[in-house]
Design a protein around this motif. Structure first.
Motif, PDB file in Angstrom:
ATOM      1  N   ALA A  39       0.830  -1.214   0.000  1.00 47.67           N
ATOM      2  CA  ALA A  39       0.000   0.000   0.000  1.00 47.67           C
ATOM      3  C   ALA A  39       0.860   1.259   0.000  1.00 47.67           C
ATOM      4  N   LYS A  40       0.357   2.250  -0.673  1.00 44.46           N
ATOM      5  CA  LYS A  40       1.021   3.560  -0.689  1.00 44.46           C
ATOM      6  C   LYS A  40       0.529   4.367   0.512  1.00 44.46           C
ATOM      7  N   GLU A  41       0.461   5.668   0.358  1.00 44.85           N
ATOM      8  CA  GLU A  41       0.085   6.562   1.454  1.00 44.85           C
ATOM      9  C   GLU A  41      -1.372   6.394   1.880  1.00 44.85           C
ATOM     10  N   PHE A  42      -2.243   6.078   0.923  1.00 41.71           N
ATOM     11  CA  PHE A  42      -3.666   5.915   1.214  1.00 41.71           C
ATOM     12  C   PHE A  42      -4.129   4.506   0.879  1.00 41.71           C
ATOM     13  N   VAL A  43      -5.058   3.996   1.683  1.00 43.08           N
ATOM     14  CA  VAL A  43      -5.680   2.705   1.456  1.00 43.08           C
ATOM     15  C   VAL A  43      -7.078   2.978   0.906  1.00 43.08           C
ATOM     16  N   THR A  44      -7.392   2.420  -0.253  1.00 42.54           N
ATOM     17  CA  THR A  44      -8.702   2.596  -0.861  1.00 42.54           C
ATOM     18  C   THR A  44      -9.647   1.521  -0.352  1.00 42.54           C
ATOM     19  N   VAL A  45     -10.797   1.954   0.163  1.00 43.13           N
ATOM     20  CA  VAL A  45     -11.811   1.049   0.691  1.00 43.13           C
ATOM     21  C   VAL A  45     -13.099   1.292  -0.100  1.00 43.13           C
ATOM     22  N   THR A  46     -13.655   0.234  -0.678  1.00 46.85           N
ATOM     23  CA  THR A  46     -14.918   0.354  -1.399  1.00 46.85           C
ATOM     24  C   THR A  46     -16.049  -0.188  -0.538  1.00 46.85           C
ATOM     25  N   ASP A  47     -17.274   0.192  -0.890  1.00 44.77           N
ATOM     26  CA  ASP A  47     -18.470  -0.197  -0.121  1.00 44.77           C
ATOM     27  C   ASP A  47     -18.250   0.116   1.363  1.00 44.77           C
ATOM     28  N   ALA A  48     -17.769   1.320   1.623  1.00 50.75           N
ATOM     29  CA  ALA A  48     -17.307   1.695   2.962  1.00 50.75           C
ATOM     30  C   ALA A  48     -18.439   2.169   3.873  1.00 50.75           C
ATOM     31  N   GLU A  49     -18.402   1.689   5.103  1.00 54.86           N
ATOM     32  CA  GLU A  49     -19.254   2.188   6.188  1.00 54.86           C
ATOM     33  C   GLU A  49     -18.321   2.712   7.267  1.00 54.86           C
ATOM     34  N   VAL A  50     -18.539   3.938   7.700  1.00 53.36           N
ATOM     35  CA  VAL A  50     -17.696   4.547   8.727  1.00 53.36           C
ATOM     36  C   VAL A  50     -18.534   4.729   9.988  1.00 53.36           C
ATOM     37  N   TRP A  51     -18.044   4.191  11.087  1.00 50.42           N
ATOM     38  CA  TRP A  51     -18.740   4.217  12.374  1.00 50.42           C
ATOM     39  C   TRP A  51     -17.858   4.882  13.413  1.00 50.42           C
ATOM     40  N   GLU A  52     -18.455   5.652  14.322  1.00 46.48           N
ATOM     41  CA  GLU A  52     -17.728   6.129  15.491  1.00 46.48           C
ATOM     42  C   GLU A  52     -17.469   4.918  16.375  1.00 46.48           C
ATOM     43  N   THR A  53     -16.437   4.982  17.183  1.00 45.40           N
ATOM     44  CA  THR A  53     -16.151   3.857  18.071  1.00 45.40           C
ATOM     45  C   THR A  53     -17.281   3.634  19.069  1.00 45.40           C
ATOM     46  N   ALA A  54     -18.078   4.682  19.341  1.00 45.63           N
ATOM     47  CA  ALA A  54     -19.218   4.561  20.250  1.00 45.63           C
ATOM     48  C   ALA A  54     -20.400   3.840  19.606  1.00 45.63           C
ATOM     49  N   GLY A  55     -20.355   3.618  18.289  1.00 47.47           N
ATOM     50  CA  GLY A  55     -21.382   2.833  17.638  1.00 47.47           C
ATOM     51  C   GLY A  55     -22.303   3.564  16.681  1.00 47.47           C
ATOM     52  N   ARG A  56     -22.196   4.885  16.545  1.00 46.15           N
ATOM     53  CA  ARG A  56     -23.059   5.638  15.629  1.00 46.15           C
ATOM     54  C   ARG A  56     -22.436   5.646  14.237  1.00 46.15           C
ATOM     55  N   GLN A  57     -23.257   5.294  13.215  1.00 45.17           N
ATOM     56  CA  GLN A  57     -22.758   5.332  11.849  1.00 45.17           C
ATOM     57  C   GLN A  57     -22.648   6.781  11.394  1.00 45.17           C
ATOM     58  N   VAL A  58     -21.472   7.133  10.881  1.00 45.76           N
ATOM     59  CA  VAL A  58     -21.209   8.492  10.418  1.00 45.76           C
ATOM     60  C   VAL A  58     -21.663   8.641   8.966  1.00 45.76           C
ATOM     61  N   PHE A  59     -21.257   7.715   8.106  1.00 44.82           N
ATOM     62  CA  PHE A  59     -21.691   7.720   6.714  1.00 44.82           C
ATOM     63  C   PHE A  59     -21.346   6.407   6.038  1.00 44.82           C
ATOM     64  N   ALA A  60     -21.923   6.223   4.857  1.00 41.22           N
ATOM     65  CA  ALA A  60     -21.607   5.092   3.985  1.00 41.22           C
ATOM     66  C   ALA A  60     -21.374   5.658   2.587  1.00 41.22           C
ATOM     67  N   LEU A  61     -20.279   5.233   1.961  1.00 40.75           N
ATOM     68  CA  LEU A  61     -19.920   5.736   0.639  1.00 40.75           C
ATOM     69  C   LEU A  61     -19.415   4.598  -0.243  1.00 40.75           C
ATOM     70  N   PRO A  62     -19.528   4.739  -1.553  1.00 43.23           N
ATOM     71  CA  PRO A  62     -19.037   3.685  -2.443  1.00 43.23           C
ATOM     72  C   PRO A  62     -17.514   3.525  -2.390  1.00 43.23           C
ATOM     73  N   ILE A  63     -16.790   4.624  -2.078  1.00 46.58           N
ATOM     74  CA  ILE A  63     -15.324   4.553  -2.028  1.00 46.58           C
ATOM     75  C   ILE A  63     -14.784   5.654  -1.113  1.00 46.58           C
ATOM     76  N   ILE A  64     -13.801   5.295  -0.298  1.00 45.22           N
ATOM     77  CA  ILE A  64     -13.081   6.287   0.504  1.00 45.22           C
ATOM     78  C   ILE A  64     -11.603   5.911   0.498  1.00 45.22           C
ATOM     79  N   ASN A  65     -10.769   6.863   0.839  1.00 48.51           N
ATOM     80  CA  ASN A  65      -9.336   6.635   1.016  1.00 48.51           C
ATOM     81  C   ASN A  65      -8.990   6.931   2.461  1.00 48.51           C
ATOM     82  N   VAL A  66      -8.261   6.016   3.085  1.00 46.01           N
ATOM     83  CA  VAL A  66      -7.857   6.157   4.480  1.00 46.01           C
ATOM     84  C   VAL A  66      -6.339   6.290   4.514  1.00 46.01           C
TER      85      VAL A  66
END
Length: 78
Positions: A39-66
Motif C-alpha cells: 500500500a502507498k500513502e492511502f488505502v482505498t476502501v470500497t463499499d465503505a461504512e464509517v462508524w464512530e467507536t461509540a457505535g453511531r454510523q457516520v456515513f456510507a460511501l461507495p469509495i473512501i481513502n484512508v
C-alpha cells in the motif's frame, strides 16, 4: 471491477473510527499483510461504512481513502 478473488472484506480501526468495507489485493495476494506491505500513502476502501467507536454510523460511501498513518488495526471480516 476487480475479480472477486482479489477482494477482501475488512474492518479497519483508527483512533476515532471503525471502517468496514472491501480492499482490492494484488493478483495472488490474499492476505491483509500482503496488501499493507504494497500500500502507498492511502488505502482505498470500497463499499465503505464509517462508524464512530461509540457505535453511531457516520456515513456510507461507495469509495473512501484512508491515510495509512491513521490505521491502527486492519483485519479481514469473517
Amino acid at each position: 471491477m476487480a475479480a472477486e478473488e482479489n477482494r477482501i472484506k475488512v474492518t479497519i480501526l483508527t483512533g476515532t473510527y471503525r471502517i468496514k468495507g472491501t480492499i482490492e489485493t494484488i493478483p495472488g495476494g490474499r492476505r491483509v499483510t500482503d496488501y499493507m506491505a504494497q500500500a502507498k500513502e492511502f488505502v482505498t476502501v470500497t463499499d465503505a461504512e464509517v462508524w464512530e467507536t461509540a457505535g453511531r454510523q457516520v456515513f456510507a460511501l461507495p469509495i473512501i481513502n484512508v491515510h495509512r498513518d491513521h490505521i491502527q488495526i486492519m483485519a479481514p471480516t469473517l
